[in-house]
Design an enzyme around this catalytic site. Structure first.
Site, PDB file in Angstrom:
ATOM      1  CE1 TYR A 142      -3.633   2.503   0.574  1.00  0.00           C
ATOM      2  CE2 TYR A 142      -2.790   2.856   2.789  1.00  0.00           C
ATOM      3  CZ  TYR A 142      -3.662   3.194   1.778  1.00  0.00           C
ATOM      4  OH  TYR A 142      -4.554   4.227   1.949  1.00  0.00           O
TER       5      TYR A 142
ATOM      6  CE1 TYR B 225      -5.555  -3.403   8.194  1.00  0.00           C
ATOM      7  CE2 TYR B 225      -6.278  -1.117   8.158  1.00  0.00           C
ATOM      8  CZ  TYR B 225      -5.305  -2.058   8.436  1.00  0.00           C
ATOM      9  OH  TYR B 225      -4.109  -1.665   8.975  1.00  0.00           O
ATOM     10  CG  HIS B 226      -9.969   1.286   7.828  1.00  0.00           C
ATOM     11  ND1 HIS B 226     -10.099   0.998   6.484  1.00  0.00           N
ATOM     12  CD2 HIS B 226      -8.741   1.842   7.981  1.00  0.00           C
ATOM     13  CE1 HIS B 226      -8.997   1.390   5.858  1.00  0.00           C
ATOM     14  NE2 HIS B 226      -8.166   1.893   6.734  1.00  0.00           N
TER      15      HIS B 226
ATOM     16  CE  LYS C 242      -8.826  12.689  14.053  1.00  0.00           C
ATOM     17  NZ  LYS C 242      -7.424  12.474  14.461  1.00  0.00           N
TER      18      LYS C 242
ATOM     19  CG  ASP D 134      -5.991  11.854  11.289  1.00  0.00           C
ATOM     20  OD1 ASP D 134      -6.293  10.770  10.756  1.00  0.00           O
ATOM     21  OD2 ASP D 134      -5.617  11.959  12.466  1.00  0.00           O
TER      22      ASP D 134
ATOM     23  CG  HIS E  66      -6.968   6.926  10.831  1.00  0.00           C
ATOM     24  ND1 HIS E  66      -6.621   7.528   9.649  1.00  0.00           N
ATOM     25  CD2 HIS E  66      -7.061   5.598  10.564  1.00  0.00           C
ATOM     26  CE1 HIS E  66      -6.484   6.595   8.710  1.00  0.00           C
ATOM     27  NE2 HIS E  66      -6.760   5.424   9.239  1.00  0.00           N
TER      28      HIS E  66
END
Length: 671
Positions: free
Chosen positions: A25, A179-180, A544, A548, A550
């Site tokens: 990736y 995945y996340h 934040k 981003d 996450h």
């Protein structure tokens, strides 16, 4: 003896299986730099591309947008228009390549740019192979790169599916991504249920949309792929993959009536867990990555179709090409040096494995039933249920590490050891030159000046009409690509039609987790005492800045601050420094906590500090958390940041105690 030997049947020689696609990736800095990286990786034996886009591209902004400041080229490659996409794949014949693009809200746009680039190369659309992730449900729950509300987002996914099954039949039009979810704290049962609920929502949308004839629907089902995570408990993770295969086959047959077995196969790629990579003793991550990969390649009947591995040093910063090469070599050793691909499924007939698979399937069915009772995945997102459950699961995971119940070698056990010779010094991680952003903006300005504005306007009008009228947007989007439309212009046009969305944070409703040892009670007592002296409740703003998405770390800080007795201001992701400072001013907070994992901490934090000083808030301490190299930590502290926390600071209760001490000291000094 010779007669006995002659009568003994010889073992049947099995055909060796083909290995999975080898990917890394990657993408960074610029299209030209990323192109050089791709060509190098392909020359080293990589068999497919996996494109990482920068955050402005992922969230539908051009590089010159205010929210893009400091984010350009940091976590991936910036792609603002067809010229960038052509540069990205220069010298790489797309007709012969298998390309995965991790893109979600702007997936129709990036796919259109890919198709237009292939057409400029003279390729036939029907020959193209690859994947767009194109999964919006998990973006509301974990990674945060959504743009539009759930309903129009599902419609756009349906448009891509309906287009690709006709025009690009070898393409995977959506890559349902669990995945996340695991990165956000999902248990194996939740990962199974939430991902399958997402796939059901997508297929129900396509079926109801009427763009695909009933007779062709099984073909569409057969092109749905998944992208999963594999954690360190590799037996459980392998059983999870077998459960995925069984449950997907069951759903395809019973819900959608797909009788052709090949259309019911669970087709998936994987990147193994990055959440478990440690900043402490980072060399241990090599073993973790290998064990996690075994979970998705050992069982032949549930083997991944494509594998990409993180680099051992991703908890420290952006990996170098050498680090990615090391991960690629690990895959090649397992595939070509071992006898893994010589045998059938070695777990068939195991009672232990069968029992664990059935246990996981039963728990996932129960969770799927709960989601269905709410009205499906879309309703469960909008109600905040799925996000709340992930925040709670992640809180339990972190609590287990803090208490020592969950052992992480080098972090909470066996912490003594020699310093790693692999880290430290110049060049230990890759850094993106700040000049990249200015160069990208200058190139974008030149692109806009050189194009035909009439063609651009006409193409955007066609896109707007398709979006408003409910017709498929893909051909108008490809026309936009050829006309020179930019990423920001494409997404802004759809923002005007569909509106924007802010997903529930899951923080307010997340249940408090049981504490161990009474440490949190001690912190609460200190918070109460300090609040009494302040004359009001100690208040923290968790922000934040930038793009981003996450949000796991920010959410856990917000939840633990709440459970510590603080008043918490947390408004979610994607805020400008100006918005954060305005909130600090209006809410009269005592401390500001900034979470940034995209590598953009220096420019974004500096901007926040400058604005706070301009507003007379210089006396409010600012703390920062993220993947921050030691050199950058020194820069932030020198700029006025009170404390910097990195992944090695896993004890959130200790962080809370530290924050109380910082505010206490600051208020005493002010007095």
């Amino acid at each position: 003896m010779s007669g006995d030997a002659a009568s003994t049947p010889k073992p049947k020689l099995q055909t060796r299986d083909k290995p999975w696609l080898f990917r890394t990736y990657s993408g960074h800095s610029s299209a030209r730099a990323s192109n050089a990286l791709y060509r190098t990786n392909l020359a080293r034996g990589q068999t497919g591309l996996s494109v990482a886009f920068d955050l402005p591209t992922q969230t539908g902004y051009d590089s010159d947008h205010v929210l893009a400041r400091g984010e350009v080229g940091k976590v991936g490659v910036p792609i603002s228009h067809l010229g960038d996409m052509q540069t990205l794949f220069e010298g790489i014949p797309l007709e012969k390549m298998n390309t995965s693009m991790t893109i979600n809200a702007p997936a129709p746009w990036l796919l259109a740019l890919y198709v237009a680039t292939a057409e400029r190369q003279g390729a036939d659309r029907a020959a193209l192979q690859g994947t767009v992730q194109n999964d919006l449900i998990k973006e509301y729950l974990s990674r945060g790169t959504y743009i539009f509300p759930p309903e129009p987002s599902l419609r756009l996914i349906g448009d891509v599916i309906a287009f690709t099954y006709r025009d690009i039949p070898k393409w995977n039009p959506t890559n349902v991504c669990s995945y996340h979810l695991q990165e956000a704290g999902a248990t194996p049962e939740q990962e199974l249920a939430f991902a399958l609920a997402t796939a059901i929502a997508v297929l129900d949308t396509v079926k109801a949309g009427g763009q695909v004839p009933e007779a062709d629907f099984p073909e569409v089902v057969g092109r749905i792929s998944f992208f999963v995570n594999a954690g360190i408990r590799f037996i459980t993770e392998m059983c999870k993959m077998r459960a995925f295969c069984d449950l997907w086959d069951e759903i395809c047959l019973t819900r959608y009536g797909v009788t052709d077995e090949k259309f019911r196969r669970f087709r998936y790629g994987v990147q193994v867990n990055s959440l478990g990579l440690t900043e402490q003793q980072p060399e241990n991550n090599v073993y973790r990555i290998l064990l996690e990969m075994l979970a998705v390649v050992l069982s032949k009947n549930a083997r991944a179709r494509a594998v990409q591995l993180p680099a051992w040093n991703e908890a420290l910063g952006l990996p170098r090409p050498w680090d990615q090469q090391w991960s690629l070599r690990l895959q090649q050793i397992v595939a070509f040096e071992t006898d893994l691909l010589d045998y059938g499924d070695i777990f068939d007939g195991s009672r232990e494995i069968a029992a664990k698979v059935e246990e996981l399937k039963g728990a996932a069915r129960e969770e799927l039933a709960r989601i269905a009772a709410m009205g499906g995945a879309e309703a469960a997102v909008e109600a905040g249920y799925m996000k709340q459950k992930l925040v709670e699961s992640n809180s339990r995971r972190i609590g287990g590490i803090e208490s020592g119940e969950q052992i992480v070698v080098g972090v909470n056990k066996y912490t003594e050891g020699a310093d790693s010779p692999l880290v430290g010094g110049d060049g230990a991680i890759m850094t993106v030159d700040p000049a990249v952003e200015a160069e990208q903006i200058a190139a974008l300005t030149a692109w806009k000046a050189a194009r035909d504005t009439k063609d651009v306007g006409a193409a955007l009008d066609g896109l707007r009409r398709a979006a408003a009228e409910g017709t498929n947007i893909m051909e108008p989007t490809i026309a936009c690509a050829h006309a020179g439309v930019t990423t920001g212009e494409w997404s802004q046009t759809l923002r005007e039609v569909f509106g924007e969305y802010r997903a529930p944070t899951g923080v307010g409703r997340a249940a408090a987790q049981p504490e161990a040892g009474g440490r949190l009670a001690e912190v609460r007592a200190r918070v109460d005492d300090l609040s009494t002296r302040l004359g009001r409740r100690l208040k923290i703003l968790v922000g934040k800045p930038g793009l981003d998405g996450h949000s796991n770390g920010a959410e856990q800080i917000a939840v633990r601050a709440r459970d510590s007795g603080m008043e918490v201001v947390y408004e979610g992701i994607r805020l400008t420094p100006a918005q954060i400072v305005n909130a600090a001013l209006e809410e009269s907070v005592h401390v500001v906590g900034l979470s940034i994992l995209s590598g953009s901490h220096v420019p974004l934090v500096s901007d926040v500090l400058d604005r706070m000083r301009a507003e007379g808030l210089a006396d409010i301490p600012v703390i920062v958390g993220g993947i921050i190299p030691p050199e950058d930590e020194k820069i932030l502290l020198a700029a006025g940041v009170a404390r910097v926390y990195t992944p090695k600071d896993y004890d959130i209760t200790a962080i809370m105690a530290d924050i109380v001490g910082i505010v206490d000291l600051t208020t005493r000094q002010a007095a």
